[in-house]
Design a protein around this motif. Sequence first.
Motif, mmCIF file in Angstrom:
data_model
loop_
_atom_site.group_PDB
_atom_site.id
_atom_site.type_symbol
_atom_site.label_atom_id
_atom_site.label_comp_id
_atom_site.label_asym_id
_atom_site.label_seq_id
_atom_site.Cartn_x
_atom_site.Cartn_y
_atom_site.Cartn_z
ATOM 1 N N THR A 122 62.590 10.713 75.156
ATOM 2 C CA THR A 122 61.724 10.411 76.635
ATOM 3 C C THR A 122 61.462 11.861 77.165
ATOM 4 O O THR A 122 61.946 12.627 76.744
ATOM 5 C CB THR A 122 62.864 9.761 77.472
ATOM 6 O OG1 THR A 122 63.991 10.903 77.682
ATOM 7 C CG2 THR A 122 63.383 8.494 77.181
ATOM 8 N N THR A 123 60.516 11.828 78.144
ATOM 9 C CA THR A 123 60.111 13.113 78.602
ATOM 10 C C THR A 123 61.241 13.851 79.251
ATOM 11 O O THR A 123 61.204 15.047 78.772
ATOM 12 C CB THR A 123 58.757 12.700 79.864
ATOM 13 O OG1 THR A 123 58.013 11.834 79.475
ATOM 14 C CG2 THR A 123 58.442 13.943 80.209
ATOM 15 N N ASN A 124 62.063 13.302 79.655
ATOM 16 C CA ASN A 124 63.291 14.061 80.574
ATOM 17 C C ASN A 124 64.193 14.671 79.422
ATOM 18 O O ASN A 124 64.305 15.791 79.574
ATOM 19 C CB ASN A 124 64.007 13.105 81.261
ATOM 20 C CG ASN A 124 63.427 13.238 82.677
ATOM 21 O OD1 ASN A 124 62.977 14.229 83.233
ATOM 22 N ND2 ASN A 124 63.247 11.982 83.194
ATOM 23 N N ASN A 125 64.107 13.918 78.356
ATOM 24 C CA ASN A 125 65.191 14.342 77.108
ATOM 25 C C ASN A 125 64.438 15.711 76.465
ATOM 26 O O ASN A 125 65.100 16.523 76.037
ATOM 27 C CB ASN A 125 65.638 13.349 76.269
ATOM 28 C CG ASN A 125 66.511 12.356 76.928
ATOM 29 O OD1 ASN A 125 67.440 12.966 77.622
ATOM 30 N ND2 ASN A 125 67.027 11.244 76.473
ATOM 31 N N VAL A 126 63.042 15.314 76.129
ATOM 32 C CA VAL A 126 62.513 16.427 75.740
ATOM 33 C C VAL A 126 62.332 17.600 76.451
ATOM 34 O O VAL A 126 62.814 18.949 75.716
ATOM 35 C CB VAL A 126 60.952 15.846 75.406
ATOM 36 C CG1 VAL A 126 59.974 17.248 75.032
ATOM 37 C CG2 VAL A 126 60.741 14.949 74.204
ATOM 38 N N ARG A 127 62.471 17.600 77.664
ATOM 39 C CA ARG A 127 62.365 18.736 78.433
ATOM 40 C C ARG A 127 64.023 19.386 78.372
ATOM 41 O O ARG A 127 63.991 20.783 78.100
ATOM 42 C CB ARG A 127 62.470 18.250 80.015
ATOM 43 C CG ARG A 127 62.577 19.635 81.125
ATOM 44 C CD ARG A 127 62.342 19.060 82.480
ATOM 45 N NE ARG A 127 63.047 17.736 82.632
ATOM 46 C CZ ARG A 127 64.266 17.697 83.092
ATOM 47 N NH1 ARG A 127 65.283 18.800 83.021
ATOM 48 N NH2 ARG A 127 64.966 16.601 83.572
ATOM 49 N N CYS A 128 64.970 18.501 78.174
ATOM 50 C CA CYS A 128 66.292 19.128 78.109
ATOM 51 C C CYS A 128 66.434 19.720 76.569
ATOM 52 O O CYS A 128 67.179 20.897 76.414
ATOM 53 C CB CYS A 128 67.363 18.211 78.232
ATOM 54 S SG CYS A 128 67.300 17.848 79.828
ATOM 55 N N ILE A 129 65.817 19.086 75.577
ATOM 56 C CA ILE A 129 65.787 20.017 74.368
ATOM 57 C C ILE A 129 65.078 21.352 74.375
ATOM 58 O O ILE A 129 65.587 22.097 73.778
ATOM 59 C CB ILE A 129 65.070 18.814 73.225
ATOM 60 C CG1 ILE A 129 65.826 17.751 72.766
ATOM 61 C CG2 ILE A 129 64.627 19.822 72.126
ATOM 62 C CD1 ILE A 129 66.831 17.999 71.679
ATOM 63 N N ARG A 130 63.959 21.407 74.974
ATOM 64 C CA ARG A 130 63.302 22.523 75.053
ATOM 65 C C ARG A 130 64.161 23.774 75.942
ATOM 66 O O ARG A 130 64.075 24.596 75.339
ATOM 67 C CB ARG A 130 61.978 22.493 75.815
ATOM 68 C CG ARG A 130 61.128 21.583 75.281
ATOM 69 C CD ARG A 130 59.709 22.309 75.175
ATOM 70 N NE ARG A 130 58.778 21.856 73.858
ATOM 71 C CZ ARG A 130 58.165 20.596 73.512
ATOM 72 N NH1 ARG A 130 58.100 20.047 74.808
ATOM 73 N NH2 ARG A 130 57.533 20.476 72.453
ATOM 74 N N ASN A 131 64.669 23.379 76.817
ATOM 75 C CA ASN A 131 65.768 24.304 77.499
ATOM 76 C C ASN A 131 67.050 24.494 77.133
ATOM 77 O O ASN A 131 67.823 25.335 77.410
ATOM 78 C CB ASN A 131 65.558 24.095 79.149
ATOM 79 C CG ASN A 131 66.398 22.824 79.408
ATOM 80 O OD1 ASN A 131 67.297 22.549 78.882
ATOM 81 N ND2 ASN A 131 66.171 22.302 80.704
ATOM 82 N N GLY A 132 67.203 23.721 76.003
ATOM 83 C CA GLY A 132 68.514 23.979 75.503
ATOM 84 C C GLY A 132 69.830 23.308 75.695
ATOM 85 O O GLY A 132 70.855 23.451 75.529
ATOM 86 N N SER A 133 69.571 22.349 77.007
ATOM 87 C CA SER A 133 70.703 21.693 77.560
ATOM 88 C C SER A 133 70.907 20.542 76.626
ATOM 89 O O SER A 133 72.062 20.220 76.837
ATOM 90 C CB SER A 133 70.518 21.497 78.886
ATOM 91 O OG SER A 133 69.140 20.864 78.983
ATOM 92 N N ILE A 134 70.000 20.090 75.930
ATOM 93 C CA ILE A 134 70.589 19.139 74.952
ATOM 94 C C ILE A 134 70.337 19.599 73.521
ATOM 95 O O ILE A 134 69.136 20.198 73.310
ATOM 96 C CB ILE A 134 69.669 17.760 74.971
ATOM 97 C CG1 ILE A 134 70.110 17.059 76.427
ATOM 98 C CG2 ILE A 134 69.792 16.849 73.876
ATOM 99 C CD1 ILE A 134 69.280 15.666 76.655
ATOM 100 N N ASP A 135 71.122 19.542 72.660
ATOM 101 C CA ASP A 135 71.139 19.962 71.426
ATOM 102 C C ASP A 135 70.449 19.381 70.277
ATOM 103 O O ASP A 135 69.644 19.699 69.473
ATOM 104 C CB ASP A 135 72.503 20.457 70.768
ATOM 105 C CG ASP A 135 72.996 21.450 71.509
ATOM 106 O OD1 ASP A 135 73.750 21.223 72.646
ATOM 107 O OD2 ASP A 135 72.964 22.905 71.174
ATOM 108 N N ALA A 136 70.542 17.855 70.429
ATOM 109 C CA ALA A 136 69.847 17.213 69.351
ATOM 110 C C ALA A 136 69.724 15.573 70.222
ATOM 111 O O ALA A 136 70.432 15.240 71.142
ATOM 112 C CB ALA A 136 70.487 17.075 68.370
ATOM 113 N N LEU A 137 68.570 14.980 69.698
ATOM 114 C CA LEU A 137 68.229 13.662 69.961
ATOM 115 C C LEU A 137 68.259 12.731 68.653
ATOM 116 O O LEU A 137 67.757 13.258 67.966
ATOM 117 C CB LEU A 137 66.934 13.405 70.696
ATOM 118 C CG LEU A 137 66.989 14.190 72.133
ATOM 119 C CD1 LEU A 137 65.512 14.180 72.699
ATOM 120 C CD2 LEU A 137 67.752 13.398 73.247
#
Lengths: 356, 356
Positions: free
Chosen positions: A289-304
């Motif tokens: 999702t848009t929000n998760n992608v943002r977090c992947i980009r800033n490194g706060s989520i490591d993987a989806l």
Amino acid sequence: MAKQAKIKDIAKMAGVSAGTVDRILHNRGKVSQSSRQAVEKVLAEVGYRYNIHTSAVALKKGYNIVISMPTASPGEYWGSIQEGIEHALREYSDISINCRYAFYNQFDVYSCRTAFDSITADSPDAVIIGPTFTDETIGLCRRLEERKIPFVFIDSAIEGTSTIATFTTDQYACGFLLGRLLHSITPEDSEFAIFRNTRVGNRSSNNSVERKKGFIGYFKSIGMKDRIYETSFSVLDPEDNAKNILEFMKSHPSIKGVAALNSRGYIIADILNDNERSEHVRMVSFDMTTNNVRCIRNGSIDALLCQRPALQGFLSVKTVIRYLLYKKTDMPLHTLMPIDIIMKQNLDFYNEFIEL
Amino acid sequence: MAKQAKIKDIAKMAGVSAGTVDRILHNRGKVSQSSRQAVEKVLAEVGYRYNIHTSAVALKKGYNIVISMPTASPGEYWGSIQEGIEHALREYSDISINCRYAFYNQFDVYSCRTAFDSITADSPDAVIIGPTFTDETIGLCRRLEERKIPFVFIDSAIEGTSTIATFTTDQYACGFLLGRLLHSITPEDSEFAIFRNTRVGNRSSNNSVERKKGFIGYFKSIGMKDRIYETSFSVLDPEDNAKNILEFMKSHPSIKGVAALNSRGYIIADILNDNERSEHVRMVSFDMTTNNVRCIRNGSIDALLCQRPALQGFLSVKTVIRYLLYKKTDMPLHTLMPIDIIMKQNLDFYNEFIEL
DNA sequence: CTGTTAGCGCATTCAC
DNA sequence: GTGAATGCGCTAACAG
């Protein structure tokens, strides 16, 4: 390659007429045993395949199909499914397909009932269902079965119904993989947390249940089940969330791996990130999702972990069309989507529509 | 949705005949300025799209296309590409496409030359090229360009040629992702090894070079470039391999992550596994070949990076057919494949052909 | 129960 | 330059 035999050739070889061959090919009854056998013999011999294009041309009829699923917002899970549907509709724009969406609120049974009622009123040629409420869905299926209207399931399935196809993901496997992944990317003696959001009675939580089983199943399989903690958060109540989540993390300092069992991982990721706790914790969630992608980009989520929603949408209408046009039943009854692992470094290459 | 206008409708609206409209649509000259303008105006107004099916029906002509690529073995990389090609051919079996493979040995320039010469002799309607040797490929492209035979690249591309499409993977990104992944799944102070096999002058090694750059690029980006060692192995010489690899690992006990920059990771994995050293080392390689899959299953390879070979094959023929039939040029000139991360837990769901 | 036939929309002659 | 005519292979309606 030998020249493809045509219907007339078959007819001649079997000593009947083209009409009869057509009747046999499409099972529209009223054929004598003798003709049937003669034709089927020839058919098998020459390996007949009829021409999809000519068929589509002759068949000028338009079809009505209705698609009922939770309301789709762009950039979210059901939004991607809708994109896939639209894509297929474009690819098949040569066949006149009238398509109506009957969206419902996935948190409101009544809206679901209304939507489902409108479907049978339409008496469409086929319907695509993204199910949420079990009983309502079963009811709908029964009515469709009575009227011999074919239907397919997308995203998740209801057992005991006679679909022509269903497209889902193995949620247990998702959870298992999530466990493996999180375990792999955290230090030796880490502990782990499962975050579920506090909602009840909807599809999402059904999927979450399976995912949780899978997640725990993984840690069981390596004898580390006791390292898992579970807590919950609310999508609606951001302030309490921050407090609760931070407190939880503070009281469990060994937790180095966090699993969000649904697509709302970004909520947790944002909180951890805003409080500089993201560095110390590896986090995995679901769906691009848009929000998760943002977090992947800033490194706060490591993987989806993702389940090809657009492909699901695409395939569901493709299947329906092939069924309506050619009575093709060669599609598998149940198709499991691949589970893609998305990280910052392969994110940009995941455009589901390369497969035009 | 408004009813699609047909050629006859356009003709009527523009005050000409269907034949004239057709001439304009397909640019086969011999149309007066006045007619042309009238028709083009109407065309733009109604947003005309002609019906792919009827078009294909009327166009009974067959096309010859030739595919030249390294010899494909089932279960290996080029084998998967061929599967994708066959799949597309089946999907388009209604249009008579004659397809000839001109395989060559990717380690033998001469075989490549022979194969390429045979292509121009054929004078096909289109060609699909899986390039290896740069100069030979450029030569082929020049000859094709002269004769106005369209061609597409698959797997990798040669710059400065006028393809109608090319399908590749960003190999630098592959290497970068490989670095990130290996770094993530190894303990804090690990060191890393790159294994390249000793071959020269072929595609594989070109891709390997980019991958290596990406791999090193990742470790540079986190300031850990000095933790990487490099060594080589030979596909042909198994006995020496075992000795060399084991010695290398013994003399670098801190190496906890091993990267094979090509699809031969199984060779190293098998050696480490046979000598009980697999447990202590995380290993990542490329491509879902039969051997690599076996190693994923037994745990001696932790992850594979894959580039959808079957989809590449599928799309290349789909593109060619669309180009030949409808002069469609709306496909992107260069398509980059997703980079899939395959682990034991999501392996089983990667059947490239769900996208029928 | 079966054969015959018109026509789907487009591409391609062939006359004009 | 242009329009009318024919056929691609198949479906469906109709006449037997």
